[in-house]
Design a protein around this motif. Sequence first.
Motif, mmCIF file in Angstrom:
data_model
loop_
_atom_site.group_PDB
_atom_site.id
_atom_site.type_symbol
_atom_site.label_atom_id
_atom_site.label_comp_id
_atom_site.label_asym_id
_atom_site.label_seq_id
_atom_site.Cartn_x
_atom_site.Cartn_y
_atom_site.Cartn_z
ATOM 1 N N PRO A 31 0.833 -1.209 0.000
ATOM 2 C CA PRO A 31 0.000 0.000 0.000
ATOM 3 C C PRO A 31 0.863 1.253 0.000
ATOM 4 C CG PRO A 31 -0.804 -1.597 1.595
ATOM 5 C CD PRO A 31 0.516 -2.113 1.120
ATOM 6 N N GLU A 32 0.389 2.290 -0.693
ATOM 7 C CA GLU A 32 1.150 3.545 -0.756
ATOM 8 C C GLU A 32 1.407 4.121 0.631
ATOM 9 O OE1 GLU A 32 -0.877 6.244 -3.310
ATOM 10 O OE2 GLU A 32 -0.324 5.206 -5.153
ATOM 11 N N SER B 52 3.162 3.820 -9.103
ATOM 12 C CA SER B 52 2.029 3.532 -8.227
ATOM 13 C C SER B 52 0.753 3.530 -9.049
ATOM 14 C CB SER B 52 1.931 4.566 -7.103
ATOM 15 O OG SER B 52 1.773 5.866 -7.639
ATOM 16 N N GLN B 53 -0.174 2.655 -8.644
ATOM 17 C CA GLN B 53 -1.453 2.561 -9.343
ATOM 18 C C GLN B 53 -2.454 1.851 -8.449
ATOM 19 O OE1 GLN B 53 -1.280 0.553 -13.116
ATOM 20 N NE2 GLN B 53 -3.326 1.160 -13.722
ATOM 21 N N GLY B 54 -3.669 2.411 -8.385
ATOM 22 C CA GLY B 54 -4.736 1.778 -7.615
ATOM 23 C C GLY B 54 -4.450 1.676 -6.130
ATOM 24 N N GLY B 55 -3.726 2.661 -5.563
ATOM 25 C CA GLY B 55 -3.439 2.645 -4.136
ATOM 26 C C GLY B 55 -2.261 1.778 -3.750
ATOM 27 N N LYS B 56 -1.645 1.100 -4.701
ATOM 28 C CA LYS B 56 -0.469 0.259 -4.439
ATOM 29 C C LYS B 56 0.744 0.887 -5.111
ATOM 30 C CE LYS B 56 -2.603 -3.148 -2.283
ATOM 31 N NZ LYS B 56 -2.613 -4.504 -2.841
ATOM 32 N N GLU C 209 4.885 0.078 -6.334
ATOM 33 C CA GLU C 209 5.822 -1.006 -6.641
ATOM 34 C C GLU C 209 7.128 -0.787 -5.880
ATOM 35 O OE1 GLU C 209 7.932 -3.066 -10.555
ATOM 36 O OE2 GLU C 209 6.737 -1.233 -10.759
#
Length: 359
Positions: free
Chosen positions: A288-289, A320-324, A326
């Motif tokens: 998660p971010e 980052s994408q969709g609250g996640k 990398e």
Amino acid sequence: MKIGIVAPLALILIAVGCGRSKEAPGKNDPAPVAASTATAERVTLPDRLTLYGTVTADRSAAVSSRVMANVVAVPARVGQSVSAGDVLVEIDAETTRGQEAQARGALAQARAALSLAERNYERYKALSASGSASPLELDMNRMQYEQAKGAVQQGEGAVEAASSVARESRVTAPFAGRVAARLVEAGDLAAPGRPLVTVESATGRRLVVQVPAGTVAASGLKAGQKLSVRIDGAAADLTGTVVEMSPGADAVAHTYMVTLELAGAPVATGLTGRATLDAAVRSSVLVPESAVLASGGVSLVALKDDAGKARTRVVTTGASQGGKIEILSGLSGGETVLVGLTAPPADGAPVAEAKGSAR
């Protein structure tokens, strides 16, 4: 007497010192930290490559003239909408009128010569039939007649060419669109091959990008493939379809030139854009971010170890994408990360797991 008093006192001091040494570790333990937890996910992601390019019009033309003469007027204005056939530039027609008059005069002379050559040829045919003219004389008159016919045809072509050039004293738009650039003013000299006005289509936009040769081979990029495109200044993402692709790579840059046709709202030409290409598949870690903390110019992630203690790792983050987000390095996947902290916890601090933790 003195020895008997000192011995019990020493025993009391030793007992007090031992009691304090047992209490000190408890006072120095880090304070517990309360946080939600999540698991670092090991996933397979496409290796995304960002391709930068420039927006161009679907159709663009640098309009010029075949006439070498002075520019009289330039009705075209930058940004003006034009239809096919609208006058963009007016050129002095006196020179072209003189050339056309000369061509027509030469044609009249050629026709007069043809009329004379034809009468002479008919006369010698009659004389040859009665035996009054030799075959050589007949052949010479036939040759003069054929030469005169050729001169007339040449003169007619010259008149047509001169008339065509004369018509180009008014330079017109080749198709409907907008005036992108005005390159001359009244009084300038127009010459064959010199651009006078640039016209581009009002609709239809393309993004031209350079793709590394290795990426083309790895991704199998081909005509008809759709890519996600982001244009600087555009409100939303667009979709680009590969419509053109150079047959070979550039010998210096080792890249292919790829043209993407953009679908969606029209955008201005000359803007920069970015196309996203999924080149290959790779293994990655997502968290998660809110699990990533910034401290001292580095990115950190707090973990909960097997003993329930907080441990901090330095990580390298990616997209980052969709609250996640990398994690490129620092985690291997499967770790329990602390989520929602505002600052890195003390190393070894007990973790009190908050409600609503994501497993």
